[in-house]
Design a protein around this motif. Structure first.
Motif, PDB file in Angstrom:
ATOM      1  N   MET A   1       9.427  37.611  44.691  1.00  0.00           N
ATOM      2  CA  MET A   1       9.036  38.645  45.651  1.00  0.00           C
ATOM      3  C   MET A   1       7.656  38.342  46.218  1.00  0.00           C
ATOM      4  O   MET A   1       6.765  37.919  45.484  1.00  0.00           O
ATOM      5  CB  MET A   1       9.022  40.022  44.975  1.00  0.00           C
ATOM      6  N   ASP A   2       7.511  38.570  47.516  1.00  0.00           N
ATOM      7  CA  ASP A   2       6.237  38.370  48.199  1.00  0.00           C
ATOM      8  C   ASP A   2       5.299  39.519  47.834  1.00  0.00           C
ATOM      9  O   ASP A   2       5.645  40.696  47.990  1.00  0.00           O
ATOM     10  CB  ASP A   2       6.482  38.327  49.708  1.00  0.00           C
ATOM     11  N   ILE A   3       4.096  39.183  47.350  1.00  0.00           N
ATOM     12  CA  ILE A   3       3.153  40.226  46.934  1.00  0.00           C
ATOM     13  C   ILE A   3       2.776  41.127  48.104  1.00  0.00           C
ATOM     14  O   ILE A   3       2.508  42.324  47.926  1.00  0.00           O
ATOM     15  CB  ILE A   3       1.887  39.594  46.297  1.00  0.00           C
ATOM     16  N   ARG A   4       2.771  40.565  49.338  1.00  0.00           N
ATOM     17  CA  ARG A   4       2.458  41.398  50.499  1.00  0.00           C
ATOM     18  C   ARG A   4       3.519  42.471  50.696  1.00  0.00           C
ATOM     19  O   ARG A   4       3.201  43.611  51.048  1.00  0.00           O
ATOM     20  CB  ARG A   4       2.339  40.540  51.760  1.00  0.00           C
ATOM     21  N   HIS A   5       4.784  42.103  50.482  1.00  0.00           N
ATOM     22  CA  HIS A   5       5.852  43.087  50.628  1.00  0.00           C
ATOM     23  C   HIS A   5       5.711  44.193  49.588  1.00  0.00           C
ATOM     24  O   HIS A   5       5.963  45.369  49.880  1.00  0.00           O
ATOM     25  CB  HIS A   5       7.213  42.400  50.497  1.00  0.00           C
ATOM     26  N   LEU A   6       5.309  43.820  48.385  1.00  0.00           N
ATOM     27  CA  LEU A   6       5.088  44.838  47.357  1.00  0.00           C
ATOM     28  C   LEU A   6       3.905  45.733  47.714  1.00  0.00           C
ATOM     29  O   LEU A   6       3.935  46.943  47.478  1.00  0.00           O
ATOM     30  CB  LEU A   6       4.845  44.169  46.001  1.00  0.00           C
ATOM     31  N   ARG A   7       2.860  45.129  48.288  1.00  0.00           N
ATOM     32  CA  ARG A   7       1.705  45.927  48.707  1.00  0.00           C
ATOM     33  C   ARG A   7       2.114  46.907  49.806  1.00  0.00           C
ATOM     34  O   ARG A   7       1.705  48.068  49.814  1.00  0.00           O
ATOM     35  CB  ARG A   7       0.585  45.003  49.190  1.00  0.00           C
ATOM     36  N   TYR A   8       2.926  46.432  50.755  1.00  0.00           N
ATOM     37  CA  TYR A   8       3.401  47.300  51.834  1.00  0.00           C
ATOM     38  C   TYR A   8       4.285  48.419  51.273  1.00  0.00           C
ATOM     39  O   TYR A   8       4.173  49.579  51.689  1.00  0.00           O
ATOM     40  CB  TYR A   8       4.206  46.484  52.855  1.00  0.00           C
ATOM     41  N   PHE A   9       5.169  48.053  50.343  1.00  0.00           N
ATOM     42  CA  PHE A   9       6.056  49.043  49.726  1.00  0.00           C
ATOM     43  C   PHE A   9       5.247  50.121  49.012  1.00  0.00           C
ATOM     44  O   PHE A   9       5.535  51.322  49.132  1.00  0.00           O
ATOM     45  CB  PHE A   9       6.996  48.336  48.744  1.00  0.00           C
ATOM     46  N   LYS A  10       4.231  49.707  48.289  1.00  0.00           N
ATOM     47  CA  LYS A  10       3.381  50.670  47.581  1.00  0.00           C
ATOM     48  C   LYS A  10       2.666  51.592  48.570  1.00  0.00           C
ATOM     49  O   LYS A  10       2.552  52.801  48.338  1.00  0.00           O
ATOM     50  CB  LYS A  10       2.357  49.934  46.718  1.00  0.00           C
ATOM     51  N   ALA A  11       2.181  51.041  49.686  1.00  0.00           N
ATOM     52  CA  ALA A  11       1.473  51.850  50.680  1.00  0.00           C
ATOM     53  C   ALA A  11       2.399  52.890  51.302  1.00  0.00           C
ATOM     54  O   ALA A  11       2.015  54.052  51.485  1.00  0.00           O
ATOM     55  CB  ALA A  11       0.881  50.952  51.762  1.00  0.00           C
ATOM     56  N   VAL A  12       3.628  52.480  51.641  1.00  0.00           N
ATOM     57  CA  VAL A  12       4.589  53.431  52.211  1.00  0.00           C
ATOM     58  C   VAL A  12       4.896  54.531  51.201  1.00  0.00           C
ATOM     59  O   VAL A  12       4.968  55.717  51.544  1.00  0.00           O
ATOM     60  CB  VAL A  12       5.881  52.709  52.641  1.00  0.00           C
ATOM     61  N   SER A  13       5.052  54.146  49.944  1.00  0.00           N
ATOM     62  CA  SER A  13       5.333  55.128  48.894  1.00  0.00           C
ATOM     63  C   SER A  13       4.174  56.101  48.729  1.00  0.00           C
ATOM     64  O   SER A  13       4.372  57.315  48.612  1.00  0.00           O
ATOM     65  CB  SER A  13       5.601  54.408  47.569  1.00  0.00           C
ATOM     66  N   ASP A  14       2.952  55.577  48.723  1.00  0.00           N
ATOM     67  CA  ASP A  14       1.774  56.427  48.538  1.00  0.00           C
ATOM     68  C   ASP A  14       1.560  57.365  49.719  1.00  0.00           C
ATOM     69  O   ASP A  14       1.165  58.526  49.541  1.00  0.00           O
ATOM     70  CB  ASP A  14       0.524  55.560  48.345  1.00  0.00           C
ATOM     71  N   LEU A  66       6.562  51.234  39.830  1.00  0.00           N
ATOM     72  CA  LEU A  66       5.748  51.025  38.633  1.00  0.00           C
ATOM     73  C   LEU A  66       5.330  49.563  38.506  1.00  0.00           C
ATOM     74  O   LEU A  66       4.183  49.254  38.169  1.00  0.00           O
ATOM     75  CB  LEU A  66       6.526  51.465  37.388  1.00  0.00           C
ATOM     76  N   HIS A  67       6.271  48.661  38.792  1.00  0.00           N
ATOM     77  CA  HIS A  67       5.946  47.232  38.754  1.00  0.00           C
ATOM     78  C   HIS A  67       4.990  46.868  39.894  1.00  0.00           C
ATOM     79  O   HIS A  67       4.058  46.078  39.703  1.00  0.00           O
ATOM     80  CB  HIS A  67       7.226  46.402  38.868  1.00  0.00           C
ATOM     81  N   ALA A  68       5.239  47.440  41.086  1.00  0.00           N
ATOM     82  CA  ALA A  68       4.401  47.128  42.245  1.00  0.00           C
ATOM     83  C   ALA A  68       2.959  47.537  41.990  1.00  0.00           C
ATOM     84  O   ALA A  68       2.022  46.810  42.354  1.00  0.00           O
ATOM     85  CB  ALA A  68       4.944  47.827  43.489  1.00  0.00           C
ATOM     86  N   GLN A  69       2.762  48.695  41.374  1.00  0.00           N
ATOM     87  CA  GLN A  69       1.404  49.143  41.052  1.00  0.00           C
ATOM     88  C   GLN A  69       0.667  48.100  40.222  1.00  0.00           C
ATOM     89  O   GLN A  69      -0.474  47.734  40.522  1.00  0.00           O
ATOM     90  CB  GLN A  69       1.456  50.460  40.277  1.00  0.00           C
ATOM     91  N   ARG A  70       1.325  47.633  39.167  1.00  0.00           N
ATOM     92  CA  ARG A  70       0.685  46.665  38.268  1.00  0.00           C
ATOM     93  C   ARG A  70       0.455  45.330  38.965  1.00  0.00           C
ATOM     94  O   ARG A  70      -0.608  44.718  38.814  1.00  0.00           O
ATOM     95  CB  ARG A  70       1.548  46.469  37.017  1.00  0.00           C
ATOM     96  N   MET A  71       1.448  44.881  39.745  1.00  0.00           N
ATOM     97  CA  MET A  71       1.344  43.567  40.374  1.00  0.00           C
ATOM     98  C   MET A  71       0.298  43.550  41.490  1.00  0.00           C
ATOM     99  O   MET A  71      -0.464  42.590  41.629  1.00  0.00           O
ATOM    100  CB  MET A  71       2.713  43.143  40.907  1.00  0.00           C
ATOM    101  N   VAL A  72       0.252  44.613  42.283  1.00  0.00           N
ATOM    102  CA  VAL A  72      -0.740  44.682  43.360  1.00  0.00           C
ATOM    103  C   VAL A  72      -2.145  44.749  42.776  1.00  0.00           C
ATOM    104  O   VAL A  72      -3.063  44.070  43.247  1.00  0.00           O
ATOM    105  CB  VAL A  72      -0.471  45.896  44.278  1.00  0.00           C
ATOM    106  N   GLN A  73      -2.325  45.551  41.731  1.00  0.00           N
ATOM    107  CA  GLN A  73      -3.638  45.647  41.105  1.00  0.00           C
ATOM    108  C   GLN A  73      -4.044  44.319  40.481  1.00  0.00           C
ATOM    109  O   GLN A  73      -5.198  43.884  40.594  1.00  0.00           O
ATOM    110  CB  GLN A  73      -3.640  46.742  40.038  1.00  0.00           C
ATOM    111  N   ALA A  74      -3.088  43.649  39.830  1.00  0.00           N
ATOM    112  CA  ALA A  74      -3.386  42.349  39.231  1.00  0.00           C
ATOM    113  C   ALA A  74      -3.766  41.339  40.303  1.00  0.00           C
ATOM    114  O   ALA A  74      -4.672  40.512  40.115  1.00  0.00           O
ATOM    115  CB  ALA A  74      -2.180  41.849  38.440  1.00  0.00           C
ATOM    116  N   SER A  75      -3.094  41.408  41.454  1.00  0.00           N
ATOM    117  CA  SER A  75      -3.409  40.509  42.562  1.00  0.00           C
ATOM    118  C   SER A  75      -4.821  40.753  43.077  1.00  0.00           C
ATOM    119  O   SER A  75      -5.580  39.805  43.335  1.00  0.00           O
ATOM    120  CB  SER A  75      -2.395  40.708  43.691  1.00  0.00           C
TER     121      SER A  75
END
Length: 289
Positions: A1-14, A66-75
């Motif tokens: 998975m592309d970390i940018r896509h996870l960051r975008y997904f997290k932003a839409v969710s938030d 939950l995974h996106a939160q951890r991965m984006v923060q780790a990034s």
């Protein structure tokens, strides 16, 4: 998975909204929607319920969040640590922008950049696209925003913004009753334009040259508020970007019959040294960070 896509997904969710998330991320909403669709296609799962301009997580989306939160923060933590190792604790970004973009587009970009990289200094030069290009070629600037068509071979440029130029008139102007405006009708009006060398003026000059028109320029100024005020009071028409028009301006905007687009790029010298601070800003601007 592309970390940018996870960051975008997290932003839409938030944010609970694609519109607000796109504003927060400083990207176009269609690009954000496409990234989320790619993520869903990759996972073969529906992650978001889209209803009435609001979005909420599906059961699968909640698990991924939950995974996106951890991965984006780790990034973000990894980028910060690596930046410190590379000596990015300090540095200066020298960038040139036009007054219109500096007033209406870049404030949230600069603030977001400073929030993420508080150790870096921003030195911003305000000038027209011709002057910015020359300062860049002379080495007096490291980065500058220029019109795509003005990019010489000595510069590397990457597009970051495409905006439609809109005919702008007062509420009582005859144009207000029309769906779109022909170029010949636009050039038959008294025009309020930016001074020579600015991208707004260059677009109008190119249109006049291509159509064989002679602009009737009544006012030349780089003061956007002055242009908007005089146009609203019926002292001619202009063409502006949507970003500078507010509901309180009492202005009417219409597309040209043949839509006119302005394409802007962030540019730097191909043979020049781009410091780590400037590369960081360029990547941030172009959505790579």
């Amino acid at each position: 998975m592309d970390i940018r896509h996870l960051r975008y997904f997290k932003a839409v969710s938030d944010c609970g909204s694609f519109t607000r998330a796109a504003e927060q991320l400083h990207i176009a909403q269609p690009a954000l929607s496409m990234a989320i669709r790619k993520l869903e296609a990759e996972l073969e799962l529906t992650l978001l319920h889209r209803r009435d301009r609001r979005v909420r997580l599906t059961d699968e989306g909640q698990r991924l969040y939950l995974h996106a939160q951890r991965m984006v923060q780790a990034s973000e933590d990894a980028k910060l640590e690596m930046a410190e190792l590379k000596g990015l604790q300090r540095g200066e970004v020298r960038v040139g922008v036009s007054s219109m973009l500096g007033s209406y587009y870049f404030p949230p970009v600069f603030m977001a950049f400073r929030q993420q990289y508080p150790q870096l200094t921003l030195s911003v030069t305000d000038a027209g696209t011709d002057r910015l290009r020359q300062l860049l070629l002379n080495g007096e600037l490291d980065l500058a925003v220029i019109v795509d068509e003005d990019c010489p071979s000595e510069l590397q440029a990457e597009r970051f913004l495409s905006e439609q130029m809109l005919v702008t008139c007062g509420q009582d102007h005859p144009f207000a009753t029309q769906h779109s405006i022909r170029s010949e009708d636009f050039f038959a009006q008294d025009l309020l334009l930016f001074k020579e060398g600015f991208f707004h003026r260059k677009v109008v000059e190119r249109m006049a040259r291509d159509g064989g028109f002679k602009p009737r320029i009544s006012v030349e100024t780089n003061l956007i508020t002055l242009i908007k005020t005089m146009v609203s009071q019926g002292f001619g028409v202009s063409t502006l970007l949507p970003m500078v028009i507010d509901k309180t301006d009492n202005l009417i905007t219409r597309s040209f019959a043949q839509p006119v687009w302005l394409h802007l790029s962030l540019a730097w010298r191909k043979d020049g040294y781009l410091s780590q601070a400037n590369r960081t800003f360029a990547d941030f601007m172009l959505g790579k960070r």
